[in-house]
Design a protein around this motif. Structure first.
Motif, short mmCIF file in Angstrom:
data_model
loop_
_atom_site.label_atom_id
_atom_site.label_comp_id
_atom_site.label_asym_id
_atom_site.label_seq_id
_atom_site.Cartn_x
_atom_site.Cartn_y
_atom_site.Cartn_z
N ASP A 1 0.82 -1.21 0.00
CA ASP A 1 0.00 0.00 0.00
C ASP A 1 0.86 1.27 0.00
O ASP A 1 0.55 2.23 -0.69
CB ASP A 1 -0.95 0.00 1.20
CG ASP A 1 -2.15 -0.91 1.00
OD1 ASP A 1 -2.45 -1.24 -0.15
OD2 ASP A 1 -2.78 -1.29 2.00
N GLU B 1 2.45 1.55 -3.49
CA GLU B 1 1.42 1.92 -4.46
C GLU B 1 1.07 3.40 -4.30
O GLU B 1 0.98 4.14 -5.29
CB GLU B 1 0.18 1.06 -4.22
CG GLU B 1 -0.88 1.16 -5.30
CD GLU B 1 -2.15 0.43 -4.90
OE1 GLU B 1 -2.08 -0.55 -4.11
OE2 GLU B 1 -3.23 0.84 -5.36
N HIS C 1 -5.23 -3.86 -7.63
CA HIS C 1 -6.20 -3.02 -6.94
C HIS C 1 -7.32 -2.61 -7.91
O HIS C 1 -8.51 -2.69 -7.59
CB HIS C 1 -5.48 -1.77 -6.42
CG HIS C 1 -6.24 -0.99 -5.40
ND1 HIS C 1 -5.66 -0.45 -4.29
CD2 HIS C 1 -7.55 -0.65 -5.35
CE1 HIS C 1 -6.58 0.19 -3.58
NE2 HIS C 1 -7.73 0.09 -4.20
N GLU D 1 -9.64 -1.88 -0.98
CA GLU D 1 -8.38 -1.60 -0.29
C GLU D 1 -7.96 -2.75 0.61
O GLU D 1 -6.77 -3.00 0.80
CB GLU D 1 -8.52 -0.30 0.51
CG GLU D 1 -7.21 0.25 1.05
CD GLU D 1 -6.22 0.53 -0.08
OE1 GLU D 1 -5.27 -0.26 -0.21
OE2 GLU D 1 -6.39 1.51 -0.83
N GLU E 1 -7.90 -6.62 -1.92
CA GLU E 1 -6.85 -6.77 -2.93
C GLU E 1 -5.69 -7.67 -2.52
O GLU E 1 -5.13 -8.39 -3.33
CB GLU E 1 -6.31 -5.40 -3.32
CG GLU E 1 -5.76 -4.62 -2.13
CD GLU E 1 -5.03 -3.32 -2.54
OE1 GLU E 1 -4.70 -3.15 -3.71
OE2 GLU E 1 -4.77 -2.50 -1.63
MN LIG Z 1 -4.12 -0.86 -2.80
#
Ligand SMILES: [Mn+2]
Ligand SMILES: [Mn+2]
Ligand SMILES: [Mn+2]
Ligand SMILES: [Mn+2]
Lengths: 162, 162
Positions: free
Chosen positions: A47, A50, A116, A138, A141
DNA sequence: CAAATAGTTTAGCCTTGGCTAACAATGATA
DNA sequence: TATCATTGTTAGCCAAGGCTAAACTATTTG
């Protein structure tokens, strides 16, 4: 409670009571939980990477303060995390300057972003409200296998060409 | 790598590149991550409680050793976790004896089980292989909103009556 | 260009969820 | 019934991911 939490009829939906099903074989069962634990080790990293990629792309640069507000977390937490990402070879950073992704970091960002997006678009194609879909995606994924991802992609394509 | 990890074409599926989409508003974005963090706080608890319920139902009792092998974790880890479940009022236990769920624990077990089943059956209805579906469901279940759950249930019903 | 503001880092604390090793209780069996 | 294998507990370690408070750097502004 937000609209994310409207209660459906969660108890005793006779059409899918699993009560009759036996427990899975021990080894298999253990491997299921293990897979989840492994996912949890990498998800935060994914996360962050990303998000850093997104910030660079949409804002021109990734600054710690932005990451902190986007993630809803203190700057200290972000700073510590950046050190980790550095050690993992995913970002490069000079003190007090904004961040850059390494080759490897960019690869991870792309993969995570693609995954995602598939999950998000799939949920929308299923009929889930955009706001809810974003929240669910969120979290989901990181727990979706490539097999399932392919099937989701196919579902999106069918839904789209129509 | 297991068959859970076959690689699909994750990069650059032109039909769903999100690159054009702007980032979500900051507050909303932060709330998405927050929701995921909250889920992570409760998921292990839910899995333990659900498993304890399953063991009682299918085996007559829930012993720490069984939980340990099922979860793929040491007995010490389970012992510590049981203390926590106790403090949370989810199980009752006397030293060296097997476990029982409190009222509240039973409620949580049922809810978790129902949610888990919907996700699992949904994945199978989508066309995901049973083995993969089980793995994915174990992780996804904790990140699926009630809204999405209802839609999954509807999808299962449609698929079934056909 | 000095001061104020904004951004970043560090130190130190906490909880969770793993582990191993050592010890204690239970229950089966010789 | 004494012994031993199995099961459960405790102590002590570690890493991850949060936090606040304090110190430091960079940038903007008077
Ligand atoms: Mn994500
Ligand atoms: Mn995520
Ligand atoms: Mn479950
Ligand atoms: Mn689970």
């Amino acid at each position: 409670m937000s609209d994310h939490d409207q209660s459906p009829h969660l108890t005793a939906s006779s059409s899918n009571s699993n009560s009759g099903d036996a427990l899975p074989p021990v080894g298999e069962h253990a491997r299921q939980y293990e897979t989840v634990r492994n996912a949890h080790e990498t998800e935060l990293i994914e996360d962050y990477v990303e998000l850093i990629g997104d910030l660079i792309q949409h804002r021109g640069e990734a600054r710690a303060a932005d990451i902190a507000t986007r993630m809803g977390v203190s700057q200290a937490t972000v700073s510590k995390m950046i050190r980790r990402l550095n050690e993992l070879g995913l970002v490069t950073s000079k003190p007090y300057r904004s961040l850059f992704l390494t080759e490897e970091g960019q690869k991870m960002a792309e993969t995570s972003r693609a995954r995602h997006d598939i999950v998000l678009h799939f949920l929308r194609a299923l009929g889930v409200n955009d706001h809810t879909a974003r929240i669910d995606a969120e979290g989901m994924e990181h727990h979706v296998s490539n097999e399932t991802l392919s099937i989701m992609q196919r579902f999106i394509d069918e839904q789209t060409r129509r």
